[in-house]
Design a protein around this motif. Structure first.
Motif, PDB file in Angstrom:
ATOM      1  N   ALA A  52       2.726 -57.582 -15.690  1.00 52.22           N
ATOM      2  CA  ALA A  52       2.521 -56.506 -14.716  1.00 52.22           C
ATOM      3  C   ALA A  52       1.765 -55.342 -15.359  1.00 52.22           C
ATOM      4  O   ALA A  52       0.866 -54.766 -14.742  1.00 52.22           O
ATOM      5  CB  ALA A  52       3.863 -56.030 -14.169  1.00 52.22           C
ATOM      6  N   GLN A  53       2.107 -55.015 -16.583  1.00 46.97           N
ATOM      7  CA  GLN A  53       1.432 -53.924 -17.267  1.00 46.97           C
ATOM      8  C   GLN A  53      -0.023 -54.274 -17.588  1.00 46.97           C
ATOM      9  O   GLN A  53      -0.918 -53.447 -17.440  1.00 46.97           O
ATOM     10  CB  GLN A  53       2.183 -53.569 -18.551  1.00 46.97           C
ATOM     11  N   GLN A  54      -0.262 -55.507 -18.003  1.00 47.61           N
ATOM     12  CA  GLN A  54      -1.615 -55.937 -18.363  1.00 47.61           C
ATOM     13  C   GLN A  54      -2.580 -55.830 -17.185  1.00 47.61           C
ATOM     14  O   GLN A  54      -3.725 -55.438 -17.341  1.00 47.61           O
ATOM     15  CB  GLN A  54      -1.577 -57.373 -18.875  1.00 47.61           C
ATOM     16  N   TYR A  55      -2.103 -56.195 -15.991  1.00 48.60           N
ATOM     17  CA  TYR A  55      -2.971 -56.197 -14.816  1.00 48.60           C
ATOM     18  C   TYR A  55      -2.742 -54.983 -13.910  1.00 48.60           C
ATOM     19  O   TYR A  55      -3.255 -54.939 -12.791  1.00 48.60           O
ATOM     20  CB  TYR A  55      -2.784 -57.494 -14.017  1.00 48.60           C
ATOM     21  N   SER A  58       2.665 -53.897  -9.933  1.00 56.03           N
ATOM     22  CA  SER A  58       4.087 -53.594  -9.838  1.00 56.03           C
ATOM     23  C   SER A  58       4.881 -54.805 -10.315  1.00 56.03           C
ATOM     24  O   SER A  58       4.410 -55.943 -10.225  1.00 56.03           O
ATOM     25  CB  SER A  58       4.443 -53.291  -8.385  1.00 56.03           C
ATOM     26  N   VAL A  59       6.101 -54.583 -10.802  1.00 54.56           N
ATOM     27  CA  VAL A  59       6.937 -55.717 -11.216  1.00 54.56           C
ATOM     28  C   VAL A  59       7.439 -56.487  -9.991  1.00 54.56           C
ATOM     29  O   VAL A  59       8.017 -57.561 -10.129  1.00 54.56           O
ATOM     30  CB  VAL A  59       8.129 -55.274 -12.107  1.00 54.56           C
ATOM     31  N   ASP A  60       7.209 -55.949  -8.795  1.00 50.02           N
ATOM     32  CA  ASP A  60       7.585 -56.632  -7.555  1.00 50.02           C
ATOM     33  C   ASP A  60       6.366 -57.203  -6.828  1.00 50.02           C
ATOM     34  O   ASP A  60       6.413 -57.446  -5.621  1.00 50.02           O
ATOM     35  CB  ASP A  60       8.305 -55.655  -6.616  1.00 50.02           C
ATOM     36  N   ALA A  61       5.273 -57.432  -7.558  1.00 49.53           N
ATOM     37  CA  ALA A  61       4.022 -57.903  -6.944  1.00 49.53           C
ATOM     38  C   ALA A  61       4.204 -59.273  -6.306  1.00 49.53           C
ATOM     39  O   ALA A  61       4.968 -60.105  -6.790  1.00 49.53           O
ATOM     40  CB  ALA A  61       2.922 -57.961  -8.000  1.00 49.53           C
ATOM     41  N   LYS A  62       3.515 -59.477  -5.209  1.00 47.75           N
ATOM     42  CA  LYS A  62       3.515 -60.755  -4.504  1.00 47.75           C
ATOM     43  C   LYS A  62       2.065 -61.148  -4.243  1.00 47.75           C
ATOM     44  O   LYS A  62       1.198 -60.291  -4.130  1.00 47.75           O
ATOM     45  CB  LYS A  62       4.264 -60.630  -3.185  1.00 47.75           C
ATOM     46  N   PRO A  63       1.790 -62.440  -4.142  1.00 49.09           N
ATOM     47  CA  PRO A  63       0.417 -62.862  -3.849  1.00 49.09           C
ATOM     48  C   PRO A  63      -0.021 -62.359  -2.475  1.00 49.09           C
ATOM     49  O   PRO A  63       0.781 -62.278  -1.555  1.00 49.09           O
ATOM     50  CB  PRO A  63       0.467 -64.384  -3.890  1.00 49.09           C
ATOM     51  N   SER A  64      -1.291 -62.007  -2.376  1.00 53.61           N
ATOM     52  CA  SER A  64      -1.814 -61.510  -1.100  1.00 53.61           C
ATOM     53  C   SER A  64      -2.763 -62.554  -0.505  1.00 53.61           C
ATOM     54  O   SER A  64      -3.352 -63.357  -1.218  1.00 53.61           O
ATOM     55  CB  SER A  64      -2.545 -60.195  -1.311  1.00 53.61           C
ATOM     56  N   PHE A  65      -2.876 -62.491   0.797  1.00 51.58           N
ATOM     57  CA  PHE A  65      -3.733 -63.431   1.511  1.00 51.58           C
ATOM     58  C   PHE A  65      -4.635 -62.653   2.450  1.00 51.58           C
ATOM     59  O   PHE A  65      -4.191 -61.739   3.137  1.00 51.58           O
ATOM     60  CB  PHE A  65      -2.896 -64.437   2.318  1.00 51.58           C
ATOM     61  N   SER A  66      -5.908 -63.026   2.487  1.00 49.09           N
ATOM     62  CA  SER A  66      -6.833 -62.383   3.418  1.00 49.09           C
ATOM     63  C   SER A  66      -6.686 -63.044   4.776  1.00 49.09           C
ATOM     64  O   SER A  66      -6.143 -64.133   4.906  1.00 49.09           O
ATOM     65  CB  SER A  66      -8.267 -62.506   2.917  1.00 49.09           C
ATOM     66  N   ASN A  67      -7.207 -62.379   5.777  1.00 48.91           N
ATOM     67  CA  ASN A  67      -7.129 -62.894   7.137  1.00 48.91           C
ATOM     68  C   ASN A  67      -8.542 -63.105   7.664  1.00 48.91           C
ATOM     69  O   ASN A  67      -9.095 -62.249   8.323  1.00 48.91           O
ATOM     70  CB  ASN A  67      -6.359 -61.899   8.014  1.00 48.91           C
ATOM     71  N   PRO A  68      -9.146 -64.269   7.353  1.00 41.84           N
ATOM     72  CA  PRO A  68     -10.520 -64.489   7.810  1.00 41.84           C
ATOM     73  C   PRO A  68     -10.576 -64.604   9.329  1.00 41.84           C
ATOM     74  O   PRO A  68      -9.649 -65.076   9.968  1.00 41.84           O
ATOM     75  CB  PRO A  68     -10.917 -65.801   7.145  1.00 41.84           C
ATOM     76  N   GLN A  89      -3.885 -63.933  -9.339  1.00 43.86           N
ATOM     77  CA  GLN A  89      -3.162 -65.024  -9.992  1.00 43.86           C
ATOM     78  C   GLN A  89      -1.947 -64.482 -10.746  1.00 43.86           C
ATOM     79  O   GLN A  89      -0.870 -65.084 -10.712  1.00 43.86           O
ATOM     80  CB  GLN A  89      -4.089 -65.772 -10.943  1.00 43.86           C
ATOM     81  N   ALA A  90      -2.094 -63.337 -11.390  1.00 43.86           N
ATOM     82  CA  ALA A  90      -0.975 -62.714 -12.100  1.00 43.86           C
ATOM     83  C   ALA A  90       0.122 -62.301 -11.127  1.00 43.86           C
ATOM     84  O   ALA A  90       1.313 -62.453 -11.425  1.00 43.86           O
ATOM     85  CB  ALA A  90      -1.457 -61.510 -12.896  1.00 43.86           C
ATOM     86  N   SER A  91      -0.258 -61.822  -9.940  1.00 43.99           N
ATOM     87  CA  SER A  91       0.762 -61.444  -8.961  1.00 43.99           C
ATOM     88  C   SER A  91       1.543 -62.669  -8.482  1.00 43.99           C
ATOM     89  O   SER A  91       2.738 -62.578  -8.212  1.00 43.99           O
ATOM     90  CB  SER A  91       0.143 -60.692  -7.787  1.00 43.99           C
ATOM     91  N   GLY A  92       0.889 -63.827  -8.411  1.00 50.25           N
ATOM     92  CA  GLY A  92       1.597 -65.065  -8.070  1.00 50.25           C
ATOM     93  C   GLY A  92       2.587 -65.462  -9.152  1.00 50.25           C
ATOM     94  O   GLY A  92       3.701 -65.917  -8.866  1.00 50.25           O
ATOM     95  N   LYS A  93       2.197 -65.287 -10.412  1.00 46.92           N
ATOM     96  CA  LYS A  93       3.106 -65.579 -11.517  1.00 46.92           C
ATOM     97  C   LYS A  93       4.288 -64.621 -11.525  1.00 46.92           C
ATOM     98  O   LYS A  93       5.432 -65.021 -11.741  1.00 46.92           O
ATOM     99  CB  LYS A  93       2.370 -65.495 -12.852  1.00 46.92           C
ATOM    100  N   ILE A  94       4.011 -63.340 -11.289  1.00 46.97           N
ATOM    101  CA  ILE A  94       5.076 -62.339 -11.265  1.00 46.97           C
ATOM    102  C   ILE A  94       6.069 -62.654 -10.153  1.00 46.97           C
ATOM    103  O   ILE A  94       7.287 -62.571 -10.347  1.00 46.97           O
ATOM    104  CB  ILE A  94       4.486 -60.922 -11.108  1.00 46.97           C
ATOM    105  N   ASP A  95       5.574 -63.049  -8.994  1.00 41.57           N
ATOM    106  CA  ASP A  95       6.454 -63.403  -7.884  1.00 41.57           C
ATOM    107  C   ASP A  95       7.327 -64.603  -8.230  1.00 41.57           C
ATOM    108  O   ASP A  95       8.526 -64.615  -7.943  1.00 41.57           O
ATOM    109  CB  ASP A  95       5.622 -63.683  -6.630  1.00 41.57           C
ATOM    110  N   ALA A  96       6.751 -65.608  -8.870  1.00 45.50           N
ATOM    111  CA  ALA A  96       7.528 -66.788  -9.275  1.00 45.50           C
ATOM    112  C   ALA A  96       8.587 -66.397 -10.307  1.00 45.50           C
ATOM    113  O   ALA A  96       9.729 -66.863 -10.247  1.00 45.50           O
ATOM    114  CB  ALA A  96       6.604 -67.859  -9.833  1.00 45.50           C
TER     115      ALA A  96
END
Length: 119
Positions: A52-55, A58-68, A89-96
């Motif tokens: 979380a610090q590297q990127y 937030s420590v509560d980050a979640k993956p985001s999705f666009s709405n095409p 990609q880091a937010s996906g790892k943090i969420d997991a």
């Protein structure tokens, strides 16, 4: 006009078939939390906080999705910058990691068994 529309449709179709579509890349950011269950809690918390610090997330980050628009998700090429793709990609790892931490109740004090006389 029809010719332009046909060329545009074929370009979008080809862009989506290459494996570099926006929706495909965003779906790949969602990870399983089971891979982190074998990591000790203190190490997992440190890894999550470091990521979380590297990127700058937030420590509560979640993956985001666009709405095409209008269902063009599989055909919209991924035009995010490398830094944005890495952060997503880091937010996906943090969420997991967070799901594993929550499931295993990491960071919570151990329950103490108090022996007391019944009153």
């Amino acid at each position: 006009m029809r010719w332009d529309l046909m060329v545009l449709a074929s370009c979008l179709a080809v862009a989506g078939c290459v494996g570099n579509s926006m929706s495909e890349q965003q779906d790949a950011n969602v990870q399983s939390s089971l891979q982190y269950d074998s990591v000790p809690c203190d190490q997992l918390l440190a890894q999550r906080n470091g990521l979380a610090q590297q990127y700058h997330l937030s420590v509560d980050a979640k993956p985001s999705f666009s709405n095409p628009a209008m269902g063009f998700g599989p055909f919209t090429p991924d035009m995010r910058s490398k830094a944005k793709r890495d952060a997503d990609q880091a937010s996906g790892k943090i969420d997991a990691m967070n799901r594993s931490i929550t499931r295993r109740e990491c960071g919570k004090p151990a329950k103490q068994n108090k022996l007391a006389l019944p009153s």
